[in-house]
Design a protein around this motif. Sequence first.
Motif, PDB file in Angstrom:
ATOM      1  N   UNK B 229      30.297  83.241  42.694  1.00 27.10           N
ATOM      2  CA  UNK B 229      29.627  82.853  43.936  1.00 27.10           C
ATOM      3  C   UNK B 229      28.981  84.087  44.546  1.00 27.10           C
ATOM      4  N   UNK B 230      27.838  83.886  45.204  1.00 28.72           N
ATOM      5  CA  UNK B 230      27.151  84.974  45.886  1.00 28.72           C
ATOM      6  C   UNK B 230      27.109  84.680  47.379  1.00 28.72           C
ATOM      7  N   UNK B 231      27.439  85.709  48.153  1.00 29.87           N
ATOM      8  CA  UNK B 231      27.525  85.567  49.604  1.00 29.87           C
ATOM      9  C   UNK B 231      26.557  86.549  50.248  1.00 29.87           C
ATOM     10  N   UNK B 232      25.816  86.070  51.240  1.00 25.91           N
ATOM     11  CA  UNK B 232      24.949  86.967  51.999  1.00 25.91           C
ATOM     12  C   UNK B 232      24.971  86.553  53.471  1.00 25.91           C
ATOM     13  N   UNK B 233      24.205  87.238  54.292  1.00 28.33           N
ATOM     14  CA  UNK B 233      24.202  86.901  55.719  1.00 28.33           C
ATOM     15  C   UNK B 233      23.539  85.538  55.910  1.00 28.33           C
ATOM     16  N   UNK B 234      23.917  84.857  56.968  1.00 31.31           N
ATOM     17  CA  UNK B 234      23.334  83.535  57.224  1.00 31.31           C
ATOM     18  C   UNK B 234      21.827  83.669  57.430  1.00 31.31           C
ATOM     19  N   UNK B 235      21.424  84.761  58.087  1.00 24.53           N
ATOM     20  CA  UNK B 235      20.000  85.003  58.333  1.00 24.53           C
ATOM     21  C   UNK B 235      19.221  85.089  57.009  1.00 24.53           C
ATOM     22  N   UNK B 236      19.752  85.878  56.083  1.00 24.92           N
ATOM     23  CA  UNK B 236      19.085  86.006  54.783  1.00 24.92           C
ATOM     24  C   UNK B 236      19.194  84.719  53.982  1.00 24.92           C
ATOM     25  N   UNK B 237      20.327  84.056  54.114  1.00 23.74           N
ATOM     26  CA  UNK B 237      20.553  82.813  53.366  1.00 23.74           C
ATOM     27  C   UNK B 237      19.448  81.800  53.651  1.00 23.74           C
ATOM     28  N   UNK B 238      18.975  81.791  54.882  1.00 21.63           N
ATOM     29  CA  UNK B 238      17.950  80.804  55.279  1.00 21.63           C
ATOM     30  C   UNK B 238      16.611  81.064  54.587  1.00 21.63           C
ATOM     31  N   UNK B 239      16.434  82.279  54.049  1.00 20.16           N
ATOM     32  CA  UNK B 239      15.197  82.601  53.326  1.00 20.16           C
ATOM     33  C   UNK B 239      15.306  82.319  51.833  1.00 20.16           C
ATOM     34  N   UNK B 240      16.526  82.004  51.351  1.00 30.03           N
ATOM     35  CA  UNK B 240      16.715  81.799  49.919  1.00 30.03           C
ATOM     36  C   UNK B 240      16.530  80.314  49.572  1.00 30.03           C
ATOM     37  N   UNK B 241      16.617  80.015  48.266  1.00 30.12           N
ATOM     38  CA  UNK B 241      16.137  78.708  47.820  1.00 30.12           C
ATOM     39  C   UNK B 241      17.123  77.560  48.016  1.00 30.12           C
ATOM     40  N   UNK B 242      18.425  77.874  48.161  1.00 31.86           N
ATOM     41  CA  UNK B 242      19.410  76.792  48.290  1.00 31.86           C
ATOM     42  C   UNK B 242      19.831  76.598  49.742  1.00 31.86           C
ATOM     43  N   UNK B 243      20.224  75.366  50.081  1.00 33.55           N
ATOM     44  CA  UNK B 243      20.785  75.172  51.426  1.00 33.55           C
ATOM     45  C   UNK B 243      22.059  76.014  51.555  1.00 33.55           C
ATOM     46  N   UNK B 244      22.186  76.837  52.588  1.00 32.75           N
ATOM     47  CA  UNK B 244      23.367  77.696  52.705  1.00 32.75           C
ATOM     48  C   UNK B 244      24.647  76.882  52.921  1.00 32.75           C
ATOM     49  N   UNK B 245      25.723  77.327  52.275  1.00 33.66           N
ATOM     50  CA  UNK B 245      27.054  76.820  52.613  1.00 33.66           C
ATOM     51  C   UNK B 245      27.646  77.863  53.564  1.00 33.66           C
ATOM     52  N   UNK B 246      27.562  77.567  54.835  1.00 31.98           N
ATOM     53  CA  UNK B 246      27.920  78.542  55.864  1.00 31.98           C
ATOM     54  C   UNK B 246      29.438  78.749  55.884  1.00 31.98           C
ATOM     55  N   UNK B 247      29.857  79.996  55.890  1.00 30.69           N
ATOM     56  CA  UNK B 247      31.294  80.278  56.011  1.00 30.69           C
ATOM     57  C   UNK B 247      31.648  80.184  57.498  1.00 30.69           C
ATOM     58  N   UNK B 248      32.127  79.016  57.876  1.00 27.57           N
ATOM     59  CA  UNK B 248      32.404  78.712  59.280  1.00 27.57           C
ATOM     60  C   UNK B 248      33.610  79.508  59.781  1.00 27.57           C
TER      61      UNK B 248
END
Lengths: 135, 396
Positions: B229-248
């Motif tokens: 699994x790859x984890x990044x910031x929510x801000x960056x996640x929104x620029x990537x191709x998949x819907x983010x699975x946010x770590x709540x």
Amino acid sequence: MTRVVPRPVPTADNAPFYDAARRGELRFQRCADCGTFRHYPRPVCSRCLSRRFSWERVSGRGEVYTWTIVRGPTLPAFEKELPYAVIDVLLEEGVHFVSRLVDDPPDEIRAGMPVEVVFEKLDDEITLVKFRRRR
Amino acid sequence: MSVPTIRDKAAVVGIGQTRFARSLGQSETEMAVEAIWNACDDAGISPRDIDGLVRYDIEQTDEEQMCELLGGPSIGYFVGTPFGGGGSASVLAVAASAIAAGMARHVLVYRSRARGKSSSYGRGRDQGGRYWEKLGTDLSGLNQWHVPQGLVSAFQEMAMISQRHRIEYGTTDDQYADVAIAFRQHAMRNPAAVMRTPMTREDHHASRMIADPLRLYDCNIETDGAVALLVTSLERARDLRRPPAVIRAGAMAAGSHHIRLSNLFARDPNAESAPRVARALFAMGDCAPADVDVAFFYDFFTSMVILALEQYGFAPRGEGGPFVENGGLAWPDGRLVCNTNGGQLSEAFIHGLNNTVEAVRQIRGTSTSQVDGCRLAFVAGANTDPTGAVLLASDR
Ligand SMILES: [Zn+2]
């Protein structure tokens, strides 16, 4: 694959336990401040954080708190004993001790069954602490 | 001023896996690379972009090797979670901590296991085969207190814990079967799963007793495979191709461990690691077990799922057994749909991290047993280890 029974290595923390077992005594650490018995051996009382303790002899009586009947796979050293009952004994002093039920068929085991300590010499240094049904 | 937490700071943006099988004939390193490459493709980033690594401490491929495999000296942040399966969810909490603190930008989490029965049995203590067959004959650790008595492996320790649950609450073989059957039904819809043949209650009860009260079909399967699994910031996640699975939210707790059986039984059940994780997790998530749409428990044994339901507050103490009856965990209409990949009982045993990957699919809406409108997923590590759990949420 080895058929030698895996054996404990005495260390500074646990040597008094094995020394006692070799003499046919069951001893556990007891907090010198709050009086709580503990096992496994450790240098501090988890209840009151006291570091003062002694190794005190206990009754060797308790009851079966839980158990499993091992039917295999297991280590080659124990294969000839299958099936056998491993028990968690709740001693009268409040300490839990994982051990083996000896003498009785494992299927007769039940929760709360009264048991008492027996000593089984493994070699010159190590004597294992086991339990049998108390009638 | 708000209290700093990892809440909603990071997201899972890439998932990848190998094929799962009884034996793949590959090294753990080779399988790890395949899963990592697939996760990078999924996220749309290069392996060279990975600068953080969270690994299980029992993973074979170390940080130095991983640095080379990822194409150069890229790794700037590296930590691990101890206690094996206890870390299968908290690896994401640790990754989120690194992101939230600015210690890394793209954090990799992975697990690779070549432990299938017919796989190349390595000789190393943690390599291939059954670890407990390699304990040796001189025991200086805490295992000296139970191995010489014939209690030699995790499944036997779990059997002792499971038996106590039966003594206290009357948990039954039928309830164990309810867990195994529900997860098998999920696996039958999952083409990646290893065990896809139907299982009946009779099949379960007829399977061989291994260590009472656990039968063969109460135990996880042994497989080869890897997931990443790859984890990044929510801000960056929104620029990537998949819907983010946010770590709540995420939480960890040390403490009760099945190897320290006596201590486990000596404690107040609410002071065990899993209930402590639950309290911290739902506080950070500002939600409750009832808000969870799909749950993933560390299903190393059917009985442990029943116990975990209670420890994490999905069922009252002693009512985990009745909770799983009548398809209680089964898609689509169970009380709480769980382990929709088939879990470790039927999909594969990748030390729980395959369940974490499936939780991401549920948030994306791509599971083969998809929960309608899934917005909140719960994932937990092994509940009788020092452990952890996370909540994954949709970004909508
Ligand atoms: Zn004390």
